[in-house]
Design an enzyme around this catalytic site. Structure first.
Site, mmCIF file in Angstrom:
data_model
loop_
_atom_site.group_PDB
_atom_site.id
_atom_site.type_symbol
_atom_site.label_atom_id
_atom_site.label_comp_id
_atom_site.label_asym_id
_atom_site.label_seq_id
_atom_site.Cartn_x
_atom_site.Cartn_y
_atom_site.Cartn_z
ATOM 1 N N HIS A 245 -42.789 -10.453 22.731
ATOM 2 C CA HIS A 245 -44.219 -10.238 22.487
ATOM 3 C C HIS A 245 -45.060 -10.142 23.752
ATOM 4 O O HIS A 245 -46.227 -9.764 23.691
ATOM 5 C CB HIS A 245 -44.793 -11.386 21.648
ATOM 6 C CG HIS A 245 -44.181 -11.490 20.301
ATOM 7 N ND1 HIS A 245 -43.049 -12.225 20.056
ATOM 8 C CD2 HIS A 245 -44.543 -10.926 19.127
ATOM 9 C CE1 HIS A 245 -42.738 -12.115 18.788
ATOM 10 N NE2 HIS A 245 -43.614 -11.337 18.211
ATOM 11 N N CYS B 246 -43.052 -14.191 26.863
ATOM 12 C CA CYS B 246 -42.023 -13.921 25.861
ATOM 13 C C CYS B 246 -41.456 -12.508 26.056
ATOM 14 O O CYS B 246 -42.223 -11.547 26.174
ATOM 15 C CB CYS B 246 -42.666 -14.053 24.485
ATOM 16 S SG CYS B 246 -41.721 -13.281 23.195
#
Ligand code: MSP
Length: 657
Positions: free
Chosen positions: A151, A148
């Site tokens: 994150h 991601c």
């Protein structure tokens, strides 16, 4: 201008308890609610909680409690934040409310009936933390893995049947809307960002999931649940009774005047949301304002980094208004800013205690001691001409700056009036006049002027610091409340002579910076610059006088001990003593921890057990594997490690002291 004003803040994900970032949006909402109410608008202020999605279900599973209980408990923490900080919303919506569910389903059905939703097959990379799919291009490659971009977590490849919303068909209508209504997105830089994104082309959006059970069933096809953002965004209308009988206000308040959001969720509010509304034939909100983020120690706040600004510590050590003042004054609304306690205390002492606090206590103490507690009506003469002119200018500037959400600038304007008044008092010297009975008329003029400035300030600053401005209002002997005074109508000399309201009480007591910082540090809430986190601290010999091997309470407090639950346990090839564990510490993802306990424990007997973890130990590599923490264990009589066992009723992530 319509007399209603519909103002919203985002509904909070209940996968983690509230922190400063959450508090911020709500404080701003609360301030604007008070400000526009003062100015005669019928304000409806909405906030609430966003309670669906896979990560919420997962968090409940790792806490070992039913999902409904988990969301009830966390929603209660957000509601408590409103109580603790005296924040008042007109409605608190929860996406698990049956009324909201009905409304969200109606929105989906309307989009489908209008031909904007079709069934297809989704194949994508999904981040459970963002609740969002990423394209191959957006994902970050790390070895063979796609992670991601926000994150850094591994993305899941999800293939499933899905309903799609024809977002692509809204590219031109959206661009047209931004062109015709540039005020739709603020600040301006964000408008350009969104235009560039939409101009790049829009793909149809997957708006249902078969893989997520904790969600609102798709009407007529309950094997699917609504995509969480379609569910969450619809709260802005379901809370006004759209698609349900429970709530009302849609006719009166929709379209929203202002959606306040953090810049991290700008796209959802300025691309998806207006497209859904257009598709459903509903009016679009007037404005979406994206504010900047609070960071801490130069980094995004995160539990893992241990740099989250704890709202309970803020509330414990400081007044609500001190917190409000700092977050309005320290940063410009659209920008990011670092929160740090020394800056907080310095602003408080320098600007609140020594600024408006000092002006009010000096003025009122003299009114009490030298004028028998009678506050004179403010006059207008050559002596106070400059103060009156500045009061007039500041009022106009302040109103315009508040409308533009320029809170820090609005406060600077108000402080210009304070410093002008300080100069006026230096020139007229009421403390000296008080010693000469024959000069009482001059004394009355001087104190009447200062008291009038304080009345102006109490009205203007009330939305920013309500409790202290209510107190100032009362001390000035004024009737009613500044909440019911319209700052647009402030006129010099608008209040007659009157008796002060009781004894003088300090609005802002000075803080002892050293003491407060030491306490915060001992409580693990603050780390001075340059002091590394406990795990990285260089080994220092005991400080002068301390016995060898004895550490201070401060040193002990640097160790972050947490309760964890073992999720998985495996042997490590080629290492007899090591086990590789995944331990849930109540964070977004379980942590990998390597523990030398294989001689004492079989992997399968550890799964589901509670353990105590040193959570802020610097990551270490063992056998090529990273370990992010250490389990506490004693050595048993047999010489084998024996794990320290916390009580059963403590949730993962709980601190151990
Ligand atoms: N649930 C979604 C919003 C759905 S609205 C239809 C969400 N929730 S959140 O809890 O993650 O964030 C709520 C708000 O808090 C967002 O506006 C977000 O920008 C804001 N903040 C969260 N952390 C923040 C900071 N560190 N600083 C400032 N605001 C931040 O997003």
């Amino acid at each position: 201008m319509s007399s209603t004003f519909y103002l919203t803040t985002p509904i909070y994900y209940v996968n983690a308890p509230p922190h400063l970032g959450h508090l911020y949006t709500t404080v701003v909402g609360d301030c604007l609610r008070r400000h526009f109410t003062q100015r005669g608008r019928d304000v409806f202020f909405l906030t609430g909680t966003d309670e669906h999605g896979r990560n919420i279900e997962k968090a409940a599973q790792s806490a070992g409690i039913p999902t409904q209980q988990h969301v009830d408990q966390t929603a209660a923490k957000f509601q408590q934040m409103l109580v603790d900080f005296s924040l008042e919303s007109s409605r608190f919506i929860r996406t698990t409310d049956p009324a909201h569910k009905a409304g969200a389903q109606k929105l989906f059905q309307t989009l489908k009936d209008n031909g904007h939703i079709y069934k297809g097959q989704y194949d994508g990379l999904y981040c459970v933390a963002c609740n969002q799919y990423y394209t191959e291009r957006e994902a970050v490659s790390q070895g063979d893995e796609k992670t991601c971009p926000v994150h850094g977590l591994a993305l899941e490849r999800v293939k499933e049947e899905s309903y799609f919303f024809r977002l692509s068909a809204f590219q031109q209508p959206l661009l047209e809307h931004y062109r015709k209504h540039p005020e739709f997105i603020r600040p301006e830089g964000r408008l350009n960002e969104v235009i560039a994104f939409v101009s790049g082309g829009l793909e149809d959006l997957s708006v249902s999931r078969t893989s997520v059970r904790w969600g609102i069933p798709v009407p007529g096809d309950p094997s699917h649940t609504l995509y969480v953002w379609l569910d969450a965004l619809s709260n802005y209308i379901t809370a006004l009774g759209y698609g349900n009988e429970e709530y009302d206000g849609f006719q009166k308040y929709w379209p929203a005047n202002l959606h306040l959001v953090g810049k991290d969720i700008l796209r959802f509010h300025t691309v998806y949301w207006p497209a859904f509304l257009m598709g459903a034939g509903l009016e679009l909100p007037r404005q979406v304002y994206a504010h900047g983020m609070w960071i801490s120690g130069g980094r995004k706040m995160s539990k893992t980094l241990g740099n989250v600004i704890n709202i309970h510590a803020l509330r414990k050590h400081f007044s609500v208004d001190a917190v409000r003042y700092f977050i309005f004054r320290e940063k410009s609304f659209g920008d990011d800013s670092d929160f740090n306690y020394p800056a907080f205390i310095r602003r408080y002492n320098g600007e609140l205690a020594a600024g408006i606090g000092n002006l009010s206590s000096r003025t009122l103490t003299l009114v009490q001691s030298s004028l028998g507690g009678k506050v004179p009506q403010a006059g207008a003469d050559a002596d106070n001409e400059k103060v009156r002119a500045v009061a007039r200018e500041v009022k106009e500037e302040f109103l315009a700056q508040m409308e533009q959400l320029e809170f820090n600038v609005a406060l600077q304007s108000a402080w210009r009036l304070i410093s002008e008044t300080d100069q006026y008092l230096q020139a007229t010297k009421p403390w000296a006049l008080a010693k000469e009975p024959s000069r009482i008329a001059e004394l009355e003029k001087s104190l009447g002027t200062a008291a009038e400035v304080l009345r102006h300030l109490a009205v203007m600053l009330y939305p920013l610091m309500p409790q202290s401005m209510e107190s100032l209002w009362g001390q000035l002997g004024l009737a009613g409340s500044p909440s019911r005074e319209n700052p647009e109508r402030l006129e010099w000399g608008g209040a007659g002579a009157r008796a002060m309201g009781g004894a003088v009480a300090a609005l802002f007591q000075r803080y002892n910076e050293k003491e407060v910082l030491a306490t915060l540090q001992a409580e693990g809430e603050y780390r001075p610059e340059g002091v590394p986190p406990a795990a990285e601290a260089p080994k220092a010999p005991p400080e002068g006088g301390a016995e060898a091997g004895v550490i201070s309470i401060d040193d002990f407090m640097k160790v972050d001990l947490r309760v964890g639950i073992v999720k998985t346990a495996d042997r490590v090839q080629g290492a007899d003593k090591l086990l590789k564990l995944e331990v849930d510490l109540g964070e977004e993802q379980p942590r990998q921890i390597l523990a030398g306990i294989a001689m004492a424990y079989a992997p399968q007997e550890l799964v589901g057990r509670r353990v105590v973890v040193v959570a802020n130990l610097a990551p270490r590599k063992m056998r090529g594997l990273e370990s992010r923490g250490m389990l506490l264990a004693a050595t048993g009589e047999d010489g084998k490690p024996a794990l320290v066992v916390p009580p059963e009723n403590v949730p993962p992530g709980a601190k151990v002291r």
